[in-house]
Design a protein around this motif. Structure first.
Motif, PDB file in Angstrom:
ATOM      1  N   ARG A 103       0.807  -1.216   0.000  1.00 17.57           N
ATOM      2  CA  ARG A 103       0.000   0.000   0.000  1.00 17.57           C
ATOM      3  C   ARG A 103       0.843   1.271   0.000  1.00 17.57           C
ATOM      4  N   CYS A 104       2.023   1.227   0.606  1.00 16.99           N
ATOM      5  CA  CYS A 104       2.887   2.414   0.585  1.00 16.99           C
ATOM      6  C   CYS A 104       3.318   2.739  -0.836  1.00 16.99           C
ATOM      7  N   TYR A 106       1.719   1.923  -3.604  1.00 14.84           N
ATOM      8  CA  TYR A 106       0.567   2.384  -4.375  1.00 14.84           C
ATOM      9  C   TYR A 106       0.187   3.817  -4.003  1.00 14.84           C
ATOM     10  N   GLN A 107       0.439   4.210  -2.772  1.00 16.55           N
ATOM     11  CA  GLN A 107       0.186   5.589  -2.374  1.00 16.55           C
ATOM     12  C   GLN A 107       1.144   6.534  -3.103  1.00 16.55           C
ATOM     13  N   HIS A 110      -0.027   6.682  -6.728  1.00 19.29           N
ATOM     14  CA  HIS A 110      -1.214   7.518  -6.866  1.00 19.29           C
ATOM     15  C   HIS A 110      -0.837   8.992  -6.833  1.00 19.29           C
ATOM     16  N   PHE A 111       0.073   9.352  -5.937  1.00 17.90           N
ATOM     17  CA  PHE A 111       0.511  10.740  -5.840  1.00 17.90           C
ATOM     18  C   PHE A 111       1.202  11.182  -7.129  1.00 17.90           C
ATOM     19  N   PHE A 167      -9.029   1.374  -1.020  1.00 15.22           N
ATOM     20  CA  PHE A 167      -8.344   2.653  -0.833  1.00 15.22           C
ATOM     21  C   PHE A 167      -9.177   3.642  -0.031  1.00 15.22           C
ATOM     22  N   HIS A 170      -8.647   2.556   3.491  1.00  9.67           N
ATOM     23  CA  HIS A 170      -7.294   2.820   3.982  1.00  9.67           C
ATOM     24  C   HIS A 170      -7.025   4.312   4.160  1.00  9.67           C
ATOM     25  N   THR A 171      -7.496   5.138   3.231  1.00 10.48           N
ATOM     26  CA  THR A 171      -7.243   6.578   3.350  1.00 10.48           C
ATOM     27  C   THR A 171      -8.058   7.218   4.469  1.00 10.48           C
TER      28      THR A 171
END
Length: 212
Positions: A103-104, A106-107, A110-111, A167, A170-171
């Motif tokens: 997930r880190c 993918y974050q 995404h950014f 997501f 998670h967000t």
């Protein structure tokens, strides 16, 4: 550097990628320098430049490294002796467990996609996603041929439905931790592997099958 699939990275490249991933997760992409990566990997900066060219190219290679093998698992899933519904459920487990584990990364991805702070080539990553979609479409087609799934299904919208649920959860982690009394990382991960995955399975199944 020509993009490579996982099996083509040598041992030293894999070591660099793993160190970079740890630092990106800890300090962020902008907060991590090539010097930081080289120091932690106990190599000189020139070696990173030789293998990857730049920090941006290193991130691109890291993304391919972490996503390319999903295609092989999806292709293998299609040939398993399972019903179309069972294949879809297993696919959901693969997607969510992969997202949760990485997930880190993918974050960060995404950014980079949304901010457009720098020019990055994600064509190979897009190609991997296209291949993954083709594997999903094969399962959908099989279910339709067997009369299990509806005919009018936009399969391209299934991955964002699956991943969007994860997501969003998670967000908004602080909210859901309080709502469901998830006091530890272990409790949080367990909730994802049980409640979140089961919820997504029920949602996708309701979308795919004929109404009774």
């Amino acid at each position: 550097m020509t993009k490579k699939m996982t099996a083509d990275f040598n041992e030293k490249q894999l070591e660099i990628l793993q160190v970079a991933e740890e630092l990106f997760a800890e300090k962020g992409f902008d907060g991590t320098s090539i010097r930081d990566i080289a120091k932690k990997a106990n190599i000189n900066i020139a070696m990173i430049s030789y293998y990857f060219g730049s920090k941006e190219k290193l991130l691109e290679s890291l993304i391919i490294f972490r996503t390319s093998d999903l295609r092989l698992k999806l292709e293998s899933l299609f040939s398993e002796d399972l019903t179309p519904i069972e294949k879809i459920e297993k696919l959901i487990e693969l997607y969510i467990n992969r997202l949760n584990k990485n997930r880190c990364l993918y974050q960060i991805l995404h950014f980079e996609f949304s901010s457009k702070k720098r020019i990055m080539d994600f064509k190979v990553f897009t190609d991997v996603k296209k291949q993954n979609l083709l594997s999903l479409q094969k399962i959908i087609s099989e279910g339709q041929e067997k009369g299990v799934f509806r005919k009018n299904i936009n399969s391209a919208l299934l991955p964002p439905t699956i991943m969007g649920t994860f997501f969003h959860f998670h967000t908004n982690r602080p909210f859901y931790e309080e709502l469901f009394d998830l006091k530890t990382d272990e409790a949080y991960d367990h909730f994802i592997k049980t409640e979140i995955i089961n919820h997504i399975k029920q949602t996708i199944k309701a979308f795919l099958v004929y109404e009774n």
